[in-house]
Design a protein around this motif. Structure first.
Motif, mmCIF file in Angstrom:
data_model
loop_
_atom_site.group_PDB
_atom_site.id
_atom_site.type_symbol
_atom_site.label_atom_id
_atom_site.label_comp_id
_atom_site.label_asym_id
_atom_site.label_seq_id
_atom_site.Cartn_x
_atom_site.Cartn_y
_atom_site.Cartn_z
ATOM 1 N N THR A 41 -19.392 32.202 -0.946
ATOM 2 C CA THR A 41 -19.360 31.464 -2.196
ATOM 3 C C THR A 41 -18.371 30.313 -2.093
ATOM 4 O O THR A 41 -17.175 30.470 -2.320
ATOM 5 N N PHE A 42 -18.896 29.166 -1.767
ATOM 6 C CA PHE A 42 -18.071 27.977 -1.558
ATOM 7 C C PHE A 42 -17.244 27.645 -2.796
ATOM 8 O O PHE A 42 -16.087 27.251 -2.694
ATOM 9 N N THR A 43 -17.839 27.793 -3.953
ATOM 10 C CA THR A 43 -17.185 27.333 -5.179
ATOM 11 C C THR A 43 -15.901 28.094 -5.488
ATOM 12 O O THR A 43 -15.062 27.601 -6.239
ATOM 13 N N ASP A 44 -15.728 29.273 -4.927
ATOM 14 C CA ASP A 44 -14.539 30.075 -5.221
ATOM 15 C C ASP A 44 -13.330 29.703 -4.363
ATOM 16 O O ASP A 44 -12.232 30.191 -4.609
ATOM 17 N N TYR A 45 -13.536 28.854 -3.355
ATOM 18 C CA TYR A 45 -12.500 28.618 -2.368
ATOM 19 C C TYR A 45 -11.793 27.281 -2.547
ATOM 20 O O TYR A 45 -12.418 26.272 -2.873
ATOM 21 N N ALA A 46 -10.496 27.303 -2.281
ATOM 22 C CA ALA A 46 -9.785 26.055 -2.079
ATOM 23 C C ALA A 46 -10.163 25.506 -0.702
ATOM 24 O O ALA A 46 -10.319 26.272 0.251
ATOM 25 N N MET A 47 -10.304 24.201 -0.628
ATOM 26 C CA MET A 47 -10.699 23.544 0.619
ATOM 27 C C MET A 47 -9.629 22.561 1.043
ATOM 28 O O MET A 47 -9.102 21.816 0.202
ATOM 29 N N GLY A 48 -9.333 22.560 2.322
ATOM 30 C CA GLY A 48 -8.301 21.664 2.827
ATOM 31 C C GLY A 48 -8.805 20.790 3.956
ATOM 32 O O GLY A 48 -9.808 21.103 4.606
ATOM 33 N N ASN B 213 -19.969 21.049 -5.594
ATOM 34 C CA ASN B 213 -20.284 22.470 -5.456
ATOM 35 C C ASN B 213 -21.784 22.719 -5.342
ATOM 36 O O ASN B 213 -22.209 23.687 -4.709
ATOM 37 N N ALA B 214 -22.568 21.864 -5.929
ATOM 38 C CA ALA B 214 -24.025 22.029 -5.841
ATOM 39 C C ALA B 214 -24.517 21.834 -4.408
ATOM 40 O O ALA B 214 -25.547 22.390 -4.019
ATOM 41 N N LYS B 215 -23.761 21.049 -3.638
ATOM 42 C CA LYS B 215 -24.146 20.777 -2.249
ATOM 43 C C LYS B 215 -23.290 21.542 -1.251
ATOM 44 O O LYS B 215 -23.420 21.330 -0.039
ATOM 45 N N ASN B 216 -22.388 22.383 -1.759
ATOM 46 C CA ASN B 216 -21.467 23.118 -0.872
ATOM 47 C C ASN B 216 -20.741 22.176 0.078
ATOM 48 O O ASN B 216 -20.564 22.478 1.266
ATOM 49 N N THR B 217 -20.305 21.055 -0.443
ATOM 50 C CA THR B 217 -19.733 20.005 0.398
ATOM 51 C C THR B 217 -18.413 19.520 -0.181
ATOM 52 O O THR B 217 -18.277 19.351 -1.396
ATOM 53 N N VAL B 218 -17.458 19.302 0.704
ATOM 54 C CA VAL B 218 -16.202 18.667 0.339
ATOM 55 C C VAL B 218 -16.087 17.365 1.133
ATOM 56 O O VAL B 218 -16.538 17.285 2.275
ATOM 57 N N TYR B 219 -15.524 16.358 0.493
ATOM 58 C CA TYR B 219 -15.445 15.026 1.087
ATOM 59 C C TYR B 219 -13.987 14.595 1.245
ATOM 60 O O TYR B 219 -13.119 14.995 0.463
ATOM 61 N N LEU B 220 -13.775 13.758 2.232
ATOM 62 C CA LEU B 220 -12.488 13.093 2.397
ATOM 63 C C LEU B 220 -12.772 11.602 2.522
ATOM 64 O O LEU B 220 -13.264 11.142 3.551
ATOM 65 N N GLN B 221 -12.500 10.882 1.446
ATOM 66 C CA GLN B 221 -12.643 9.427 1.454
ATOM 67 C C GLN B 221 -11.354 8.823 1.949
ATOM 68 O O GLN B 221 -10.286 9.058 1.355
ATOM 69 N N MET B 222 -11.438 8.055 3.015
ATOM 70 C CA MET B 222 -10.252 7.470 3.634
ATOM 71 C C MET B 222 -10.350 5.956 3.558
ATOM 72 O O MET B 222 -11.273 5.363 4.136
ATOM 73 N N ASN B 223 -9.420 5.348 2.855
ATOM 74 C CA ASN B 223 -9.382 3.895 2.706
ATOM 75 C C ASN B 223 -8.122 3.335 3.343
ATOM 76 O O ASN B 223 -7.149 4.059 3.555
#
Length: 123
Positions: free
Chosen positions: A28-35, A73-83
């Motif tokens: 369950t991706f939505t329950d987790y903190a992501m780093g 959360n709908a895509k089970n995806t976390v992003y890192l935008q780097m500028n």
């Protein structure tokens, strides 16, 4: 068990931008903190930032104001935008999942890790 797969790395000039993605599967991706962490050649792995289940974010001072973490959360995806990337941002970037809803900057708080994606910033 959680599987994490990063993508989006590459070569970019200083001042440019990249967006990394990390797709999670298995639990369950939505329950987790992501780093996000990174490791440059010859250096230890370092914390970049994290997003909790609540959506709250926390960043290392070195990237604050330039990097943004978000999650879909709908895509089970976390992003890192780097500028405004700098040569010192060159590293392998890793996505990690903590088996709880909130986590901090310590790598030992994260149970699951991806294999990483290379980011190279040229001067």
């Amino acid at each position: 068990q959680v599987q994490l797969v990063e993508s989006g790395g590459g070569l970019v000039q200083a001042g440019g931008s990249l967006r990394l993605s990390c797709v999670a599967s298995g639990r369950t991706f939505t329950d987790y903190a992501m780093g996000w962490f990174r490791q440059a050649p010859g250096k230890e792995r370092e914390f970049v930032g994290r997003i909790n289940k609540s959506g709250s974010t926390y960043y290392a001072d070195s990237v604050k104001g330039r990097f943004t973490i978000s999650r879909d959360n709908a895509k089970n995806t976390v992003y890192l935008q780097m500028n405004n990337l700098k040569p010192e941002d060159t590293a392998v970037y890793y996505c990690a999942a903590a088996a709880r809803s909130a986590a901090g900057p310590r790598s030992d708080e994260y149970l699951y890790w991806g294999r990483g994606t290379q980011v190279t910033v040229s001067s």
